[in-house]
Design a protein around this motif. Structure first.
Motif, PDB file in Angstrom:
ATOM      1  N   LEU A 141       0.828  -1.209   0.000  1.00 34.55           N
ATOM      2  CA  LEU A 141       0.000   0.000   0.000  1.00 34.55           C
ATOM      3  C   LEU A 141       0.864   1.262   0.000  1.00 34.55           C
ATOM      4  O   LEU A 141       0.558   2.243  -0.684  1.00 34.55           O
ATOM      5  N   GLU A 142       1.935   1.250   0.780  1.00 36.85           N
ATOM      6  CA  GLU A 142       2.835   2.412   0.830  1.00 36.85           C
ATOM      7  C   GLU A 142       3.378   2.739  -0.561  1.00 36.85           C
ATOM      8  O   GLU A 142       3.407   3.901  -0.982  1.00 36.85           O
ATOM      9  N   GLN A 143       3.803   1.708  -1.267  1.00 37.16           N
ATOM     10  CA  GLN A 143       4.340   1.926  -2.608  1.00 37.16           C
ATOM     11  C   GLN A 143       3.261   2.453  -3.547  1.00 37.16           C
ATOM     12  O   GLN A 143       3.525   3.337  -4.382  1.00 37.16           O
ATOM     13  N   GLY A 144       2.037   1.923  -3.405  1.00 35.21           N
ATOM     14  CA  GLY A 144       0.936   2.393  -4.245  1.00 35.21           C
ATOM     15  C   GLY A 144       0.598   3.852  -3.990  1.00 35.21           C
ATOM     16  O   GLY A 144       0.273   4.609  -4.924  1.00 35.21           O
ATOM     17  N   ILE A 145       0.656   4.272  -2.733  1.00 37.60           N
ATOM     18  CA  ILE A 145       0.379   5.679  -2.401  1.00 37.60           C
ATOM     19  C   ILE A 145       1.434   6.592  -3.015  1.00 37.60           C
ATOM     20  O   ILE A 145       1.124   7.664  -3.549  1.00 37.60           O
ATOM     21  N   LYS A 146       2.707   6.172  -2.982  1.00 35.11           N
ATOM     22  CA  LYS A 146       3.778   6.993  -3.546  1.00 35.11           C
ATOM     23  C   LYS A 146       3.635   7.150  -5.056  1.00 35.11           C
ATOM     24  O   LYS A 146       4.080   8.144  -5.631  1.00 35.11           O
ATOM     25  N   GLU A 147       3.027   6.165  -5.706  1.00 31.20           N
ATOM     26  CA  GLU A 147       2.856   6.213  -7.159  1.00 31.20           C
ATOM     27  C   GLU A 147       1.577   6.921  -7.581  1.00 31.20           C
ATOM     28  O   GLU A 147       1.327   7.093  -8.776  1.00 31.20           O
ATOM     29  N   THR A 148       0.762   7.338  -6.614  1.00 27.93           N
ATOM     30  CA  THR A 148      -0.497   8.017  -6.925  1.00 27.93           C
ATOM     31  C   THR A 148      -0.236   9.463  -7.344  1.00 27.93           C
ATOM     32  O   THR A 148       0.529  10.164  -6.679  1.00 27.93           O
ATOM     33  N   PRO A 149      -0.841   9.964  -8.438  1.00 27.42           N
ATOM     34  CA  PRO A 149      -0.665  11.368  -8.844  1.00 27.42           C
ATOM     35  C   PRO A 149      -1.078  12.331  -7.722  1.00 27.42           C
ATOM     36  O   PRO A 149      -2.117  12.148  -7.098  1.00 27.42           O
ATOM     37  N   GLY A 150      -0.226  13.310  -7.472  1.00 28.82           N
ATOM     38  CA  GLY A 150      -0.489  14.267  -6.404  1.00 28.82           C
ATOM     39  C   GLY A 150       0.341  14.007  -5.162  1.00 28.82           C
ATOM     40  O   GLY A 150       0.272  14.771  -4.195  1.00 28.82           O
ATOM     41  N   PHE A 151       1.159  12.916  -5.197  1.00 26.24           N
ATOM     42  CA  PHE A 151       1.961  12.588  -4.015  1.00 26.24           C
ATOM     43  C   PHE A 151       3.009  13.670  -3.733  1.00 26.24           C
ATOM     44  O   PHE A 151       3.524  13.756  -2.619  1.00 26.24           O
ATOM     45  N   GLU A 152       3.306  14.516  -4.733  1.00 27.68           N
ATOM     46  CA  GLU A 152       4.292  15.586  -4.511  1.00 27.68           C
ATOM     47  C   GLU A 152       3.814  16.597  -3.477  1.00 27.68           C
ATOM     48  O   GLU A 152       4.610  17.380  -2.939  1.00 27.68           O
ATOM     49  N   ILE A 211      -6.762  12.303  -2.069  1.00 27.53           N
ATOM     50  CA  ILE A 211      -7.398  11.307  -1.200  1.00 27.53           C
ATOM     51  C   ILE A 211      -8.389  10.471  -1.992  1.00 27.53           C
ATOM     52  O   ILE A 211      -8.477   9.245  -1.812  1.00 27.53           O
ATOM     53  N   GLU A 212      -9.147  11.102  -2.898  1.00 27.85           N
ATOM     54  CA  GLU A 212     -10.100  10.358  -3.723  1.00 27.85           C
ATOM     55  C   GLU A 212      -9.375   9.378  -4.642  1.00 27.85           C
ATOM     56  O   GLU A 212      -9.839   8.251  -4.847  1.00 27.85           O
ATOM     57  N   ARG A 213      -8.220   9.780  -5.176  1.00 29.87           N
ATOM     58  CA  ARG A 213      -7.459   8.876  -6.049  1.00 29.87           C
ATOM     59  C   ARG A 213      -6.961   7.658  -5.263  1.00 29.87           C
ATOM     60  O   ARG A 213      -7.003   6.528  -5.762  1.00 29.87           O
ATOM     61  N   VAL A 214      -6.483   7.903  -4.047  1.00 29.28           N
ATOM     62  CA  VAL A 214      -6.024   6.786  -3.206  1.00 29.28           C
ATOM     63  C   VAL A 214      -7.191   5.856  -2.895  1.00 29.28           C
ATOM     64  O   VAL A 214      -7.055   4.624  -2.960  1.00 29.28           O
ATOM     65  N   ARG A 215      -8.340   6.425  -2.577  1.00 27.95           N
ATOM     66  CA  ARG A 215      -9.517   5.614  -2.250  1.00 27.95           C
ATOM     67  C   ARG A 215      -9.939   4.747  -3.437  1.00 27.95           C
ATOM     68  O   ARG A 215     -10.227   3.554  -3.289  1.00 27.95           O
ATOM     69  N   GLU A 216      -9.962   5.337  -4.628  1.00 30.37           N
ATOM     70  CA  GLU A 216     -10.359   4.589  -5.822  1.00 30.37           C
ATOM     71  C   GLU A 216      -9.323   3.505  -6.161  1.00 30.37           C
ATOM     72  O   GLU A 216      -9.676   2.411  -6.614  1.00 30.37           O
ATOM     73  N   LYS A 217      -8.061   3.819  -5.946  1.00 27.49           N
ATOM     74  CA  LYS A 217      -6.994   2.881  -6.311  1.00 27.49           C
ATOM     75  C   LYS A 217      -7.059   1.591  -5.504  1.00 27.49           C
ATOM     76  O   LYS A 217      -6.804   0.497  -6.029  1.00 27.49           O
ATOM     77  N   PHE A 218      -7.416   1.693  -4.238  1.00 31.49           N
ATOM     78  CA  PHE A 218      -7.409   0.517  -3.364  1.00 31.49           C
ATOM     79  C   PHE A 218      -8.811   0.012  -3.019  1.00 31.49           C
ATOM     80  O   PHE A 218      -8.955  -0.831  -2.137  1.00 31.49           O
ATOM     81  N   SER A 219      -9.838   0.543  -3.691  1.00 26.15           N
ATOM     82  CA  SER A 219     -11.211   0.133  -3.368  1.00 26.15           C
ATOM     83  C   SER A 219     -11.486  -1.316  -3.733  1.00 26.15           C
ATOM     84  O   SER A 219     -12.358  -1.961  -3.145  1.00 26.15           O
ATOM     85  N   THR A 220     -10.752  -1.842  -4.717  1.00 23.94           N
ATOM     86  CA  THR A 220     -11.013  -3.222  -5.171  1.00 23.94           C
ATOM     87  C   THR A 220      -9.950  -4.200  -4.672  1.00 23.94           C
ATOM     88  O   THR A 220      -9.910  -5.335  -5.132  1.00 23.94           O
ATOM     89  N   MET A 221      -9.123  -3.778  -3.770  1.00 19.10           N
ATOM     90  CA  MET A 221      -8.064  -4.653  -3.256  1.00 19.10           C
ATOM     91  C   MET A 221      -8.672  -5.776  -2.429  1.00 19.10           C
ATOM     92  O   MET A 221      -9.408  -5.537  -1.475  1.00 19.10           O
ATOM     93  N   ALA A 222      -8.381  -7.016  -2.800  1.00 23.70           N
ATOM     94  CA  ALA A 222      -9.008  -8.172  -2.152  1.00 23.70           C
ATOM     95  C   ALA A 222      -8.245  -8.569  -0.896  1.00 23.70           C
ATOM     96  O   ALA A 222      -7.049  -8.326  -0.760  1.00 23.70           O
ATOM     97  N   GLY A 223      -8.964  -9.207   0.029  1.00 13.95           N
ATOM     98  CA  GLY A 223      -8.348  -9.777   1.211  1.00 13.95           C
ATOM     99  C   GLY A 223      -8.198  -8.839   2.383  1.00 13.95           C
ATOM    100  O   GLY A 223      -7.700  -9.251   3.432  1.00 13.95           O
ATOM    101  N   CYS A 224      -8.601  -7.604   2.239  1.00 13.41           N
ATOM    102  CA  CYS A 224      -8.502  -6.673   3.360  1.00 13.41           C
ATOM    103  C   CYS A 224      -9.519  -5.551   3.174  1.00 13.41           C
ATOM    104  O   CYS A 224     -10.039  -5.341   2.079  1.00 13.41           O
ATOM    105  N   GLU A 225      -9.807  -4.878   4.262  1.00 14.66           N
ATOM    106  CA  GLU A 225     -10.725  -3.739   4.239  1.00 14.66           C
ATOM    107  C   GLU A 225      -9.916  -2.462   4.446  1.00 14.66           C
ATOM    108  O   GLU A 225      -9.198  -2.322   5.434  1.00 14.66           O
ATOM    109  N   ILE A 226     -10.035  -1.536   3.482  1.00 10.40           N
ATOM    110  CA  ILE A 226      -9.245  -0.307   3.502  1.00 10.40           C
ATOM    111  C   ILE A 226     -10.185   0.887   3.603  1.00 10.40           C
ATOM    112  O   ILE A 226     -11.160   0.995   2.855  1.00 10.40           O
TER     113      ILE A 226
END
Length: 711
Positions: free
Chosen positions: A233-244, A291-306
């Protein structure tokens, strides 16, 4: 503003009301133990424009008397005495409007209570300064240039004043038409707002400074597995547009730490990533979009609740969507909660759905044979403590190193705690000090334990909550959720179960109910003060019309800016306006009354009062409006870098109330100068056609009109 309208010397006399009033107010607040929190600071900004109102009326009136030929001391005495009661009454009406807000119950009331306290203390201090300090300063230093004396000046009217005089005479001639037109326009604005999809919000939304990503894995998962998911998840957040725009991130695995956003907890299946954003002036985009981009990116991640949660300013109001399911059977409540989650998930705009139903995690159940244990000198307590020490550890002492203390914990080696084979090797200590194999007195099994059962008002309750996407209005989404749940409740929900919407919805309804009562109470208090001042019913009703007119300005602002009606911010703004807008009408009506007592014809008294009081009325309104402009537009000074900053979070939070006061006061002031005189003529049955002037002009100089100094 005061310098341009009144000249440097007069503006200086008015301006001293600011530091003197603030000094007195801050002294009282310090004695009361109130700190300079951001509600107090906004209250000082709100009061800043109003606290010079009394000083403007006093100084302007003393200046007019000195222009008429009176000496400095005599002008100060006469000028102050003439308007002392009107400005006292106008200040009391403002205090009466804010006073009911001090009785606001609950956590929101505790949060907002600083506003009425600060405004009341500051305005009371400004009244003291206006009645005591300003006249003394004017008596000592006020000076009218020789060329501006009464005999030489005579009514040198400004272009704006001439235009107002023509408008006023026209309005008085057609008083019924003008009055009906103004109130029809007010009704039209409110009707247009209501019929074009009026939206409501509890608290204003701001660009968050912080956010958290909470992760919940299945019960019983190992800490190392949770850590692996979090690193992904940490790596995915860093790759999300707007992380700058992110300043820093902090990760906690196995707990959620101490946070105001969600209560802390510890378990191997939970984790939290805390995100802190850069200062708003250094960001390239909106943090809410990130925040919306992060939410959409991990909304379909299986095996955990985010769950991605943004920081919100103000008092904790609960989840935007919060459904409490109560009943008797905890198992049935779990089934209902799953159904409710599906229903809520289908509503557009709903994100991050969760519930607090815990079916229970796997447990190691140790059953002690009490008879055999008693024969061997053992107790079930010893067996339980031994197993707990082996698997979870027990504190046996403390090691001190300097000022630090470290617990000493006895626990079995990690390799032995990976399974349950160690249970066959455990020995229990008897009362005589002997050792007995645990397997000889106890059996064990892996079972499913019961989860935490929460109760509200002694009823078992499971709560399903969710957030609302920033593109959707929370009140609209809640209404759709309520409709969907109503259909399920009427048809499929098991008996002895009930559903209730709480959280932010419940707090919003409570605030709405209180603010309505506070508004009515404020109007009644203002009316009582006005009746006591004028000893009349009709005159206070004329003055109270300005409150109604100010509502048109507030709803016009909501239409122009496309803002939702803020239950807290717009509601408090309306109550504030009730006490502010009547001030100008009080000064106007009081002067009309004085002129009539001195023998001037009613129609001429109305026109003369309007012209004479035009400048102080406009000045008091303009100073209040200008004082709120920086907050409304979001401009502030960055004293560290000595630059002008804009769009700060504080402006986003308080901007709605600031704009409500600006529009409401502006519209009410313009209409007050027209509608109050026309209503006076209607209710007091003044003839506005063919009225004769008095045979001889009154003796008092103020009846000849005011002289506007050339700047």
């Amino acid at each position: 503003v005061m310098f341009v309208a009144m000249g440097f010397r007069n503006a200086a006399f008015v301006g001293i009301a600011i530091p003197f009033s603030f000094f007195l107010a801050l002294t009282v607040l310090a004695i009361a133990g109130i700190t300079l929190n951001f509600v107090v600071l906004f209250s000082l900004i709100l009061a800043l424009g109003m606290l010079v109102d009394n000083a403007i009326v006093i100084v302007e009136n003393i200046y007019r008397h000195q222009q008429a030929g009176f000496g400095r001391v005599e002008a100060a005495i006469k000028g102050t005495a003439e308007v002392a009661w009107p400005i006292t009454t106008s200040t009391l009406t403002t205090l009466a409007a804010f006073a009911p807000l001090m009785m606001w119950p609950g956590i929101v009331g505790e949060f907002m209570s600083y506003l009425p306290i600060t405004v009341i203390v500051t305005l009371a201090a400004s009244l003291f300064v206006a009645l005591i300090i300003n006249p003394a300063m004017c008596a000592a230093f006020l000076k009218v240039p020789q060329s501006r004396k009464w005999e030489e000046g005579k009514r040198k009217l400004h272009v704006v004043l001439e235009a107002y005089q023509a408008l006023l005479k026209f309005s008085l001639k057609w008083k019924w038409s003008v009055t009906i037109l103004c109130f029809a326009a007010l009704a039209g604005v409110i009707s247009f707002y209501v019929n074009t999809g009026a939206k409501v919000e509890f608290m204003p939304s701001t660009e968050p400074q912080q956010a958290v990503v909470d992760v919940s894995m299945p019960e019983g998962i190992l800490l190392a597995d949770t850590d692996g998911v979090i690193r992904e998840l940490e790596q995915g957040i860093k790759e999300t547009p707007g992380f700058e725009d992110v300043k820093s991130t902090t990760t906690s695995v196995g707990s959620r730490g101490a946070s105001d956003l969600i209560s802390s907890g510890e378990a191997s299946n939970i984790a939290r990533i805390s995100i802190e954003f850069k200062d708003i002036g250094l960001r390239k985009g909106k943090t809410s979009d990130f925040i919306e981009r992060v939410r959409e990116k991990f909304s379909t991640m299986a095996g955990c609740e985010i769950r991605v949660q943004a920081e919100e300013m103000g008092p904790p109001g609960g989840a935007p969507v919060n459904v409490e399911i109560s009943g008797e059977d905890f198992g049935i409540l779990g089934e209902v909660s799953r159904t409710v989650r599906k229903i809520v998930r289908d509503v557009p705009g709903v994100v991050d759905i969760r519930d607090d139903y815990e079916p229970g995690r796997p447990e190691l159940k140790v059953t002690v044979d009490r008879k055999r244990a008693a024969l061997l000198g053992l107790s079930p307590l010893i067996a339980g403590m031994t197993v707990q020490t082996a698997y979870r550890g027990s504190k046996v002492g403390v090691v001190r190193m300097g000022e630090d203390e470290f617990d000493v914990k006895v626990i079995a080696p990690k390799a032995h705690r990976q399974g349950f084979g160690m249970l066959d090797k455990l020995f229990l200590t008897t009362e005589t000090g002997g050792l007995v194999p645990a397997s000889s007195v106890a059996d064990w099994d892996i079972t499913g334990g019961s989860g935490a059962i929460r109760r509200i008002d002694r009823k078992k309750v499971v709560t399903v909550s969710a957030d609302v996407s920033k593109e959707f209005n929370r009140d609209v989404v809640r209404s759709k959720v309520k409709e969907a749940l109503k259909t399920y409740e009427d048809s499929e929900m098991p008996a002895k179960c009930s559903i209730k919407l709480t959280g932010e919805q419940e707090m919003m309804l409570d605030a709405q109910e209180f603010l309505f009562k506070a508004f009515v109470m404020a109007l009644l208090l203002i009316l009582l003060i006005l009746i006591a001042q004028f000893n009349s019913i009709r005159l206070p009703l004329i003055i109270m019309s300005s409150v109604v007119l100010s509502m048109g300005g507030v709803f016009l602002q909501l239409i122009v800016q496309g803002r939702p009606f803020g239950i807290v911010m717009t509601g408090v703004g309306l109550i504030s306006l009730a006490g502010v807008v009547v001030n100008n009408a009080i000064v106007l009506i009081d002067y009309i009354t004085k002129l009539r007592e001195r023998g001037m014809a009613a129609l001429d008294a109305v026109v003369e009062a309007g012209i004479t009081r035009f400048r102080p009325v406009m000045l008091t309104a303009v100073t209040t409006v200008i004082g709120l402009f920086p907050m409304a537009f979001g401009f502030s000074v960055d004293f560290k870098k000595m630059t002008i900053a804009s769009g700060k979070e504080m402006a986003q939070w308080w901007g709605g109330m600031a704009w409500a006061v600006i529009f409401g006061l502006s519209i009410a002031t313009i209409l007050t100068l027209v509608v109050v005189p026309t209503l006076y003529c209607i209710l007091m049955r003044v003839k506005t056609k063919g009225a004769a002037r008095p045979a001889a002009p009154p003796a008092e100089p103020e009846q000849k009109g005011s002289i506007f100094p050339e700047v």
